[in-house]
Design a protein around this motif. Structure first.
Motif, PDB file in Angstrom:
ATOM      1  N   ASP A   1       0.823  -1.219   0.000  1.00 41.96           N
ATOM      2  CA  ASP A   1       0.000   0.000   0.000  1.00 41.96           C
ATOM      3  C   ASP A   1       0.858   1.270   0.000  1.00 41.96           C
ATOM      4  OD1 ASP A   1      -1.055   0.241   3.486  1.00 41.96           O
ATOM      5  OD2 ASP A   1       0.911  -0.047   2.592  1.00 41.96           O
ATOM      6  N   GLU A   2       0.204   2.347  -0.284  1.00 39.04           N
ATOM      7  CA  GLU A   2       0.942   3.585  -0.562  1.00 39.04           C
ATOM      8  C   GLU A   2       1.696   4.142   0.641  1.00 39.04           C
ATOM      9  OE1 GLU A   2       2.503   4.647  -3.317  1.00 39.04           O
ATOM     10  OE2 GLU A   2       0.664   3.640  -3.918  1.00 39.04           O
ATOM     11  N   ILE A   3       2.947   4.465   0.438  1.00 38.64           N
ATOM     12  CA  ILE A   3       3.792   5.030   1.489  1.00 38.64           C
ATOM     13  C   ILE A   3       3.848   6.540   1.297  1.00 38.64           C
ATOM     14  CG2 ILE A   3       6.069   4.930   2.559  1.00 38.64           C
ATOM     15  CD1 ILE A   3       4.658   2.236   2.409  1.00 38.64           C
ATOM     16  N   SER A   4       3.608   7.293   2.348  1.00 40.60           N
ATOM     17  CA  SER A   4       3.599   8.748   2.188  1.00 40.60           C
ATOM     18  C   SER A   4       5.022   9.292   2.086  1.00 40.60           C
ATOM     19  CB  SER A   4       2.878   9.414   3.349  1.00 40.60           C
ATOM     20  OG  SER A   4       3.788   9.668   4.400  1.00 40.60           O
ATOM     21  N   GLU A   5       5.114  10.460   1.502  1.00 41.91           N
ATOM     22  CA  GLU A   5       6.417  11.107   1.351  1.00 41.91           C
ATOM     23  C   GLU A   5       7.011  11.462   2.705  1.00 41.91           C
ATOM     24  OE1 GLU A   5       6.950  12.756  -2.128  1.00 41.91           O
ATOM     25  OE2 GLU A   5       8.683  14.001  -1.645  1.00 41.91           O
ATOM     26  N   LEU A   6       6.159  11.778   3.663  1.00 47.29           N
ATOM     27  CA  LEU A   6       6.654  12.057   5.014  1.00 47.29           C
ATOM     28  C   LEU A   6       7.394  10.835   5.553  1.00 47.29           C
ATOM     29  CD1 LEU A   6       3.455  13.859   6.311  1.00 47.29           C
ATOM     30  CD2 LEU A   6       5.675  14.908   5.898  1.00 47.29           C
ATOM     31  N   THR A   7       6.813   9.667   5.305  1.00 43.35           N
ATOM     32  CA  THR A   7       7.464   8.435   5.754  1.00 43.35           C
ATOM     33  C   THR A   7       8.793   8.214   5.030  1.00 43.35           C
ATOM     34  OG1 THR A   7       5.363   7.387   6.314  1.00 43.35           O
ATOM     35  CG2 THR A   7       7.216   5.930   5.895  1.00 43.35           C
ATOM     36  N   THR A   8       8.817   8.338   3.720  1.00 46.27           N
ATOM     37  CA  THR A   8      10.061   8.050   3.000  1.00 46.27           C
ATOM     38  C   THR A   8      11.164   9.040   3.391  1.00 46.27           C
ATOM     39  OG1 THR A   8       9.564   9.401   1.047  1.00 46.27           O
ATOM     40  CG2 THR A   8       8.761   7.147   1.043  1.00 46.27           C
ATOM     41  N   ASN A   9      10.809  10.280   3.634  1.00 49.03           N
ATOM     42  CA  ASN A   9      11.826  11.230   4.076  1.00 49.03           C
ATOM     43  C   ASN A   9      12.443  10.788   5.394  1.00 49.03           C
ATOM     44  OD1 ASN A   9      11.306  12.825   1.854  1.00 49.03           O
ATOM     45  ND2 ASN A   9      10.123  14.345   2.947  1.00 49.03           N
ATOM     46  N   ARG A  10      11.601  10.283   6.285  1.00 42.77           N
ATOM     47  CA  ARG A  10      12.140   9.813   7.559  1.00 42.77           C
ATOM     48  C   ARG A  10      12.999   8.567   7.364  1.00 42.77           C
ATOM     49  NH1 ARG A  10       6.867  11.459   9.557  1.00 42.77           N
ATOM     50  NH2 ARG A  10       6.153   9.332   9.163  1.00 42.77           N
TER      51      ARG A  10
ATOM     52  N   LEU B   1       5.576   6.216  15.953  1.00 42.38           N
ATOM     53  CA  LEU B   1       5.634   6.655  14.560  1.00 42.38           C
ATOM     54  C   LEU B   1       6.713   5.889  13.813  1.00 42.38           C
ATOM     55  CD1 LEU B   1       4.835   8.553  12.282  1.00 42.38           C
ATOM     56  CD2 LEU B   1       6.365  10.263  13.250  1.00 42.38           C
ATOM     57  N   ILE B   2       7.838   5.724  14.466  1.00 47.99           N
ATOM     58  CA  ILE B   2       8.947   4.999  13.851  1.00 47.99           C
ATOM     59  C   ILE B   2       8.571   3.542  13.620  1.00 47.99           C
ATOM     60  CG2 ILE B   2      11.275   4.131  14.355  1.00 47.99           C
ATOM     61  CD1 ILE B   2      11.842   6.956  15.450  1.00 47.99           C
ATOM     62  N   ARG B   3       7.912   2.940  14.586  1.00 49.13           N
ATOM     63  CA  ARG B   3       7.487   1.541  14.407  1.00 49.13           C
ATOM     64  C   ARG B   3       6.493   1.430  13.258  1.00 49.13           C
ATOM     65  NH1 ARG B   3       7.337   1.832  20.121  1.00 49.13           N
ATOM     66  NH2 ARG B   3       5.070   1.654  20.223  1.00 49.13           N
TER      67      ARG B   3
ATOM     68  N   SER C   1      13.078   1.402  18.851  1.00 49.71           N
ATOM     69  CA  SER C   1      12.351   2.554  18.301  1.00 49.71           C
ATOM     70  C   SER C   1      12.483   3.752  19.233  1.00 49.71           C
ATOM     71  CB  SER C   1      10.883   2.205  18.085  1.00 49.71           C
ATOM     72  OG  SER C   1      10.273   1.808  19.294  1.00 49.71           O
ATOM     73  N   THR C   2      12.643   3.499  20.526  1.00 53.81           N
ATOM     74  CA  THR C   2      12.780   4.604  21.478  1.00 53.81           C
ATOM     75  C   THR C   2      14.077   5.377  21.241  1.00 53.81           C
ATOM     76  OG1 THR C   2      11.704   3.128  23.049  1.00 53.81           O
ATOM     77  CG2 THR C   2      12.606   5.182  23.920  1.00 53.81           C
ATOM     78  N   VAL C   3      15.164   4.643  20.971  1.00 49.31           N
ATOM     79  CA  VAL C   3      16.440   5.302  20.706  1.00 49.31           C
ATOM     80  C   VAL C   3      16.364   6.104  19.406  1.00 49.31           C
ATOM     81  CG1 VAL C   3      18.852   4.901  20.090  1.00 49.31           C
ATOM     82  CG2 VAL C   3      17.828   3.664  22.009  1.00 49.31           C
ATOM     83  N   LEU C   4      15.816   5.487  18.380  1.00 47.29           N
ATOM     84  CA  LEU C   4      15.653   6.204  17.110  1.00 47.29           C
ATOM     85  C   LEU C   4      14.816   7.465  17.317  1.00 47.29           C
ATOM     86  CD1 LEU C   4      15.071   3.112  14.824  1.00 47.29           C
ATOM     87  CD2 LEU C   4      16.734   4.906  14.331  1.00 47.29           C
ATOM     88  N   ALA C   5      13.729   7.315  18.067  1.00 46.40           N
ATOM     89  CA  ALA C   5      12.837   8.448  18.304  1.00 46.40           C
ATOM     90  C   ALA C   5      13.569   9.581  19.011  1.00 46.40           C
ATOM     91  CB  ALA C   5      11.636   7.996  19.124  1.00 46.40           C
TER      92      ALA C   5
END
Lengths: 214, 214
Positions: free
Chosen positions: A3-12, A46-48, A33-37
């Motif tokens: 399914d479609e991935i948003s540009e906000l996601t790909t930038n991250r 959000l990261i997960r 994910s906590t360290v990345l966050a």
DNA sequence: TTTTGTGAAACGCTTCACAGCT
DNA sequence: AGCTGTGAAGCGTTTCACAAAA
């Protein structure tokens, strides 16, 4: 199909890859994910969510295996294939972008500059990127396998240059010229408007003052 | 105090101003939200909402008076005062930005470049922007009234340079270096990440291929 | 116990639809 | 009649909160 991935996601995702490279160099095995966050000032969920789009990449109770996640994201972002990039416009900005070390470091090959000025054609940028006549775009693009074009020409000629780029079969364009460019739906256009960025800071400064009054 | 305006809105305001300048030069008197919307591929209601944040700028049944709206937006964006800008880093990118005609055209004054390399200090960019030692930032900033700094130094020194910029009392920063910079809450940081932009195109190309498979 | 993956809630931005001016 | 200004609906993104897995 996925399914479609948003540009906000790909930038991250780009940011995550960069950090994972650092971690891997330091020999870090896993990351949560906590360290990345924490690193990016984002929420861990959000990261997960970003990563879960691409399958179960993590291990519950452990986190993400740095090497695996890094590799996975590189493939997702297409960074496993060293894409060839053309820069349209050998002015100050085009030449600076051609020699920008960040592009090479992340695995892009800047293979050519294009301009219309006779005296520029045949010259090279400092780091040795050759300048071709814009007429030669189709040939060079075919020969070098160019898949991305960067537009660094004056606003007045930008739309025409984009036309040439599209005619050469290039489907991804990064535009630095101000103003809206029209492209067909199968071409991906990403614009960086330098003036808009500066004006957004100007707005901030202006509202500091008018805000301070009340 | 006026309620919070989103960055998405302010970015669009910049675009509107540019178009209003064009219209004014052509002698156009009024413009409707529908015309503005058509020009930028936006919804007309969105444009009316953007503008309504700042009071009743339009006239029902008529539209917006070009000259008035233009002036109004210029004040809102702080473009009525010719802000002074410093560029940190006199490498390829810094020099290109110093001479970028778009900045001057929209009313910014690029007043100085700063670098640490002895051989660069004292030199000038092609268009005559002087290069100072970064130690001199505080003095020059005070003298010239610099309110915006552009970061065009390598990633490794970016955080340190931002520190110097903040110590000089500058509250608005446009960052071109990759990676997250930390700034205090009263400083506005806007980042343009060139690599992330290219990688977003790379992702698009990669998904074309994997998408085509199913 | 730790940390992921994920429905549900919250939030913010955009679009719709129309009342209200001119 | 034409076009703005705006409440309400719609939609996409982020955060919350917790069940599931190691």
């Amino acid at each position: 199909m996925r399914d479609e991935i948003s540009e906000l996601t790909t930038n991250r995702l780009s940011l995550y890859v960069r950090f994972l490279n650092e971690l891997d160099e330091k020999g870090v095995r896993t990351v949560s994910s906590t360290v990345l966050a924490g690193r990016f000032g984002l929420n861990a969920a959000l990261i997960r969510k970003d990563l879960a789009h691409f399958g179960d990449l993590g291990v519950r109770g452990v986190g993400y295996v740095v090497k695996d996640l890094r590799r996975e994201l590189q493939v997702i972002l297409g960074l496993d294939r060293k894409l060839a990039v053309a820069i349209m416009g050998a002015g100050n900005l085009g030449l600076a972008l051609a020699d920008y070390p960040g592009f090479r470091r992340e695995g892009f090959r800047i293979v050519a500059l294009f301009d219309t000025l006779r005296e520029k054609v045949g010259q090279e940028s400092r780091s040795g990127v050759r300048i071709y006549d814009i007429q030669e775009l189709r040939d060079v693009a075919g020969r070098e396998g160019i898949t991305i074009a960067v537009i660094a020409v004056p606003a007045a000629s930008a739309q025409q240059v984009v036309g040439t780029v599209i005619d050469a079969g290039i489907k991804a364009v990064l535009n630095f010229s101000p103003g809206a460019l029209r492209v067909p739906p199968d071409v991906k256009l990403k614009s960086v408007d330098l003036t808009v960025s500066l004006e957004s800071l100007s707005f901030y400064l202006a509202s500091l003052e008018s805000g301070a009054r009340n």
